[in-house]
Design a protein around this motif. Sequence first.
Motif, short mmCIF file in Angstrom:
data_model
loop_
_atom_site.label_atom_id
_atom_site.label_comp_id
_atom_site.label_asym_id
_atom_site.label_seq_id
_atom_site.Cartn_x
_atom_site.Cartn_y
_atom_site.Cartn_z
N MET A 152 0.82 -1.21 0.00
CA MET A 152 0.00 0.00 0.00
C MET A 152 0.86 1.26 0.00
O MET A 152 0.55 2.24 -0.70
CB MET A 152 -0.92 0.01 1.23
CG MET A 152 -2.10 -0.94 1.15
SD MET A 152 -3.26 -0.65 2.51
CE MET A 152 -4.67 -1.58 1.95
N GLY A 153 1.91 1.23 0.79
CA GLY A 153 2.76 2.42 0.91
C GLY A 153 3.44 2.78 -0.39
O GLY A 153 3.42 3.94 -0.83
N VAL A 154 4.04 1.79 -1.04
CA VAL A 154 4.75 2.06 -2.29
C VAL A 154 3.77 2.48 -3.38
O VAL A 154 4.04 3.40 -4.17
CB VAL A 154 5.55 0.82 -2.72
CG1 VAL A 154 6.13 1.01 -4.12
CG2 VAL A 154 6.67 0.53 -1.72
N THR A 155 2.64 1.81 -3.46
CA THR A 155 1.64 2.16 -4.48
C THR A 155 1.17 3.59 -4.33
O THR A 155 1.07 4.35 -5.30
CB THR A 155 0.44 1.20 -4.40
OG1 THR A 155 0.89 -0.14 -4.59
CG2 THR A 155 -0.60 1.54 -5.45
N THR A 156 0.88 3.98 -3.11
CA THR A 156 0.41 5.35 -2.87
C THR A 156 1.50 6.36 -3.16
O THR A 156 1.24 7.41 -3.78
CB THR A 156 -0.05 5.49 -1.41
OG1 THR A 156 -1.06 4.52 -1.15
CG2 THR A 156 -0.61 6.88 -1.16
N ALA A 157 2.72 6.07 -2.72
CA ALA A 157 3.83 7.01 -2.91
C ALA A 157 4.09 7.25 -4.40
O ALA A 157 4.27 8.39 -4.84
CB ALA A 157 5.08 6.50 -2.21
N VAL A 158 4.12 6.19 -5.17
CA VAL A 158 4.43 6.32 -6.60
C VAL A 158 3.31 7.04 -7.34
O VAL A 158 3.56 7.82 -8.27
CB VAL A 158 4.70 4.93 -7.22
CG1 VAL A 158 4.86 5.04 -8.73
CG2 VAL A 158 5.93 4.30 -6.61
N SER A 159 2.08 6.83 -6.92
CA SER A 159 0.95 7.47 -7.59
C SER A 159 1.00 8.98 -7.50
O SER A 159 0.47 9.69 -8.36
CB SER A 159 -0.37 6.95 -6.99
OG SER A 159 -0.53 5.57 -7.23
N GLU A 160 1.65 9.50 -6.49
CA GLU A 160 1.73 10.94 -6.31
C GLU A 160 2.73 11.59 -7.26
O GLU A 160 2.67 12.79 -7.50
CB GLU A 160 2.12 11.27 -4.86
CG GLU A 160 1.05 10.88 -3.84
CD GLU A 160 1.46 11.25 -2.43
OE1 GLU A 160 2.59 11.79 -2.26
OE2 GLU A 160 0.68 11.01 -1.49
#
Length: 617
Positions: free
Chosen positions: A146-154
């Motif tokens: 979840m963390g990596v997915t959210t971070a990259v989406s930004e």
Amino acid sequence: MKLFNKEKDSRGCMRFSFLGLLFFIIASLIIIINPIKLIVDDQLSLRPGSLLFKLWEKPPLEVFIRVYAYNITNFENFYKGIDKKIKLEEVGPYVYQEFLENHNASFSTEHNTVTFQPTRRVKFIREMSIGDPKSDRITVPNIPYMGVTTAVSEFSLLGAIAVRTLMRTLRSQVILNNITVDEYFWGYDDPLVSLASKIIPNVIHFKKFGLLDRMFDEGKNTVTMNLPHKSKSNNIDAPISERLVSNDEYNDEQRESFDTIVDVLKNIEPEQQEYEKPFIPLIRDFSIDNFNGQKGLKQWGYAENNPYGNSECNTLAGTYDGTLFPRNITEGETFRIYRKTFCRTLPIVYSHPGEVDGVEAYFFKLADNAFDSNIDDPQSSCFCRRGVCLRKGLGNITPCYYNIPAAVSFPHFYNGDPSLLDSIEGLDPSEEKHGSEIVLQPQLGIPMKVRSRIQLNLLMGEIKFNSDMRPFRNIVLPIIWIDMGVESLTPGLLFLLYLLFSILPYAQITLIIILYAGGIAAFLKAILYIRWIPNRMRHLHEKALEITSIPAGVCKVPIVIVSGPAILSLDNKRLSIGGGKILEEEMKCLTSTSFNEDDDEFEDHEVLGTDISRIHY
């Protein structure tokens, strides 16, 4: 017959006068010197061998960390859109005891600091826990995913697509079903973490990911702490603003920093100086001077040579590690606490006075806005990344955890924005269960009781190109919350506090009273020798014994033996003896009706059959 000795009486008067004066001098010296305070100051100075050093080096406090996990009970329905809110069940506590030791203490007399390396370890306490974390199972979010997915989406659409492809290849899952509590806390296998540890081992130096394992793995840190200045009295009556160390007491490094500030000020336009002021921290006893050589938090914009870019929220100098605070704390004070785990400094504010186990105490708490970020507030503006602040009650910790979007808050979003509860069921914030409390002993500046409660959350933003994560968009998802507490003082430490603040001060006051009372009594005794006793002698002389009609052959008469000053008079028919203290009364025989006052003794012969009816007194 010498019944009185004026020289002896004079010596007695002088003896009691000297004794009274000695008692007064000793009592006065105790008040002036205050030996209890001297002993306390000596033993409570942080130096090798002192009592405070032993307590600080290996604190005898029993610190317990109660950990609560959030178990997702409706993931399938929430994922399919049947349930509009995610349902969480609080599971816990799982209790761990923390042991702190401060190693390699190095004292600098030049800078008046001590440099040390704190180490912490934890031990699971089964009897205080709700269950066995190795057998209890929960359903929880996969934080790396979840963390990596959210971070990259930004940052990048291409990056989001690439990460999504990578996740499918690695078969990573959004949710961890039926994982043990122990694995979730201390490490579980995740293909993304395993891959990252091989690609960037200097950053990801672990092969398993565990929440508590990451939070409490603070690494090897070196802390430098300011010590009390011997030349600076701790004036508890002075305003807090006047307790700054004077210029001549700053160490060379501090003076150099302030010289830099002065040089910068010289190049600032007067108009700018009027509206902008550099932040200079309040340096007090036992505050942090630097942490790993840094006086501030670079991840929040601190710069050594840019005082105008620094603020209270990104400065470490002047904060505290939570183990020691200044002595003689006054009501209304505020302190900032720093622990690397929480990626920020947290303010604690004064609440009210009270007692703990009969010992005076001041109650503090985490400020209601401790986790807030406000672009217009210098105490929290640095936490607004790229000018964007989180909602009320959320404290950003993203830079400290591999840029995984995360935030800390009070448990159950207590004191947070009400909108944080809109997408979640199962939370019920209350001050009693989720507030904080830090109790300090004001004279010593040591913690007596602590309940520090903090929740860890994942920040879910606008997630793109990942349908598995779509239900979690724009949700702040609670993961765990911890209650770090000191329930009570150890018996030894509690006895020490009683000794310092209840027994010794009252014993000293009692001794002073006894000495003054003894001095007064001795002076009164001396006055009696001078005034009262001679007057008493004259009074007794008037009531002296009378012996009349002492014919020849009658010698059995009552004689009163006296001590002290006395008056002896003798005529043909009357013997008068007066004055002094009566010791005994016996029957003596006077063989003569005349003797001198200087006679020390007189002979006596008993004559039987004496008619004593003619003798009276």
